[in-house]
Every structure is written in structure tokens, then in C-alpha cells.
Design a protein around this motif. Structure first.
Motif, PDB file in Angstrom:
ATOM      1  N   GLY A   9       0.817  -1.201   0.000  1.00 39.97           N
ATOM      2  CA  GLY A   9       0.000   0.000   0.000  1.00 39.97           C
ATOM      3  C   GLY A   9       0.852   1.254   0.000  1.00 39.97           C
ATOM      4  N   GLY A  10       0.194   2.400  -0.156  1.00 37.84           N
ATOM      5  CA  GLY A  10       0.911   3.660  -0.147  1.00 37.84           C
ATOM      6  C   GLY A  10       0.104   4.762  -0.787  1.00 37.84           C
ATOM      7  N   LEU A  11       0.797   5.853  -1.083  1.00 33.37           N
ATOM      8  CA  LEU A  11       0.186   7.011  -1.729  1.00 33.37           C
ATOM      9  C   LEU A  11       0.487   6.985  -3.219  1.00 33.37           C
ATOM     10  N   VAL A  12      -0.534   7.139  -4.032  1.00 33.13           N
ATOM     11  CA  VAL A  12      -0.369   7.117  -5.477  1.00 33.13           C
ATOM     12  C   VAL A  12      -1.286   8.167  -6.085  1.00 33.13           C
ATOM     13  N   GLN A  13      -0.872   8.722  -7.202  1.00 26.31           N
ATOM     14  CA  GLN A  13      -1.697   9.708  -7.884  1.00 26.31           C
ATOM     15  C   GLN A  13      -2.816   9.036  -8.667  1.00 26.31           C
ATOM     16  N   LEU A  18      -0.726   0.249  -8.176  1.00 19.20           N
ATOM     17  CA  LEU A  18      -0.101  -0.363  -7.013  1.00 19.20           C
ATOM     18  C   LEU A  18      -0.327  -1.867  -7.093  1.00 19.20           C
ATOM     19  N   ARG A  19       0.589  -2.599  -6.492  1.00 23.86           N
ATOM     20  CA  ARG A  19       0.424  -4.045  -6.378  1.00 23.86           C
ATOM     21  C   ARG A  19       0.479  -4.432  -4.917  1.00 23.86           C
ATOM     22  N   LEU A  20      -0.633  -4.945  -4.416  1.00 28.77           N
ATOM     23  CA  LEU A  20      -0.686  -5.416  -3.041  1.00 28.77           C
ATOM     24  C   LEU A  20      -0.312  -6.896  -2.990  1.00 28.77           C
ATOM     25  N   SER A  21       0.347  -7.279  -1.913  1.00 35.73           N
ATOM     26  CA  SER A  21       0.681  -8.675  -1.657  1.00 35.73           C
ATOM     27  C   SER A  21       0.163  -9.061  -0.285  1.00 35.73           C
ATOM     28  N   THR A  78       1.088 -16.788  -1.368  1.00 35.96           N
ATOM     29  CA  THR A  78       0.861 -15.356  -1.524  1.00 35.96           C
ATOM     30  C   THR A  78      -0.289 -15.090  -2.493  1.00 35.96           C
ATOM     31  N   VAL A  79      -1.091 -14.102  -2.152  1.00 38.95           N
ATOM     32  CA  VAL A  79      -2.127 -13.605  -3.050  1.00 38.95           C
ATOM     33  C   VAL A  79      -1.803 -12.151  -3.365  1.00 38.95           C
ATOM     34  N   TYR A  80      -2.109 -11.764  -4.596  1.00 36.92           N
ATOM     35  CA  TYR A  80      -1.766 -10.432  -5.064  1.00 36.92           C
ATOM     36  C   TYR A  80      -3.022  -9.703  -5.528  1.00 36.92           C
TER      37      TYR A  80
END
Length: 116
Positions: A9-13, A18-21, A78-80
Motif C-alpha cells: 500500500g501507499g500514496l499514489v496519484q 499499485l500491487r498489493l501482496s 501469496t495472493v496479489y
């Protein structure tokens, strides 16, 4: 000990990606279907994407169809969640969940903020 640990996660415009794991441990990952949910303050948790134990069956919320892709690696436990064309409405805490029959496990969540 069962653990689900989300990251990415994070800040994105707006328009970004983004890729979550979500890395699982403490249970037989390949036996469980996996889901991604999200929640914003004052709203109920929303199911975003679901993938069956083998990955053969996948479903998405209408709000993310065509933009998000869920996948899993049963070797890496892992799931993405690949999230493209992000919108401000995608801002939320994202949680992964493992589910099998009446058993379910939740991760602690990762914050995604879409803002310019």
C-alpha cells in the motif's frame, strides 16, 4: 500461528498503479479461497476481489472490473492484487482474507491512498 500480512500500500496519484501482496502462514494456503476487501471510515467493508483455492475461479466487484487483477501463487503462499487506473474512490484500507467453509482469517490491512 495463523498470519496474513499485507504489503504494497501507499500514496499514489490518480491513474497510477499499485500491487498489493498478502503472505500467508500457519495454515494450508492452497486449501483456502482468498479475498481482498477494503474499508473506508464510516462505510462497511467491501469485497473487492475473490479467487478460488486453485485460482480457476475469480470474481470482482463491479467498481473495480477491468482495473484490478487478483492472482495467487500457492508455492509462495501469496495472493496479489494488481490495481491499475486508480481513482480517489479506491482510497481505503485493503485487507486480505482466507476462507474455507466456516473458517476465515484476516490480515491487518494496508492503507491505499489515491490523491494528487
Amino acid at each position: 500461528q495463523v498470519r496474513l500480512v499485507e504489503s504494497g500500500g501507499g500514496l499514489v496519484q490518480p491513474g497510477g498503479s499499485l500491487r498489493l501482496s498478502c503472505i500467508a502462514s500457519g495454515f494450508t494456503f492452497s486449501w483456502f479461497a482468498m479475498q481482498w476487501h477494503r474499508q473506508t471510515p464510516g462505510r462497511e467493508r467491501e469485497l473487492v476481489a475473490a479467487i478460488s483455492s486453485t485460482g480457476s475461479n475469480i470474481n470482482y466487484a463491479d467498481s473495480v472490473k477491468g482495473r484490478f487483477t487478483v492472482s495467487r501463487d500457492n508455492i509462495k503462499n501469496t495472493v496479489y492484487l494488481q490495481m491499475n487506473s486508480l481513482e480517489s474512490e479506491d482510497t481505503a484500507v485493503y485487507y486480505c482474507m482466507a476462507i474455507r467453509s466456516d473458517v476465515n482469517y484476516w490480515g491487518q490491512g494496508t492503507q491505499v491512498t489515491v490523491s494528487s
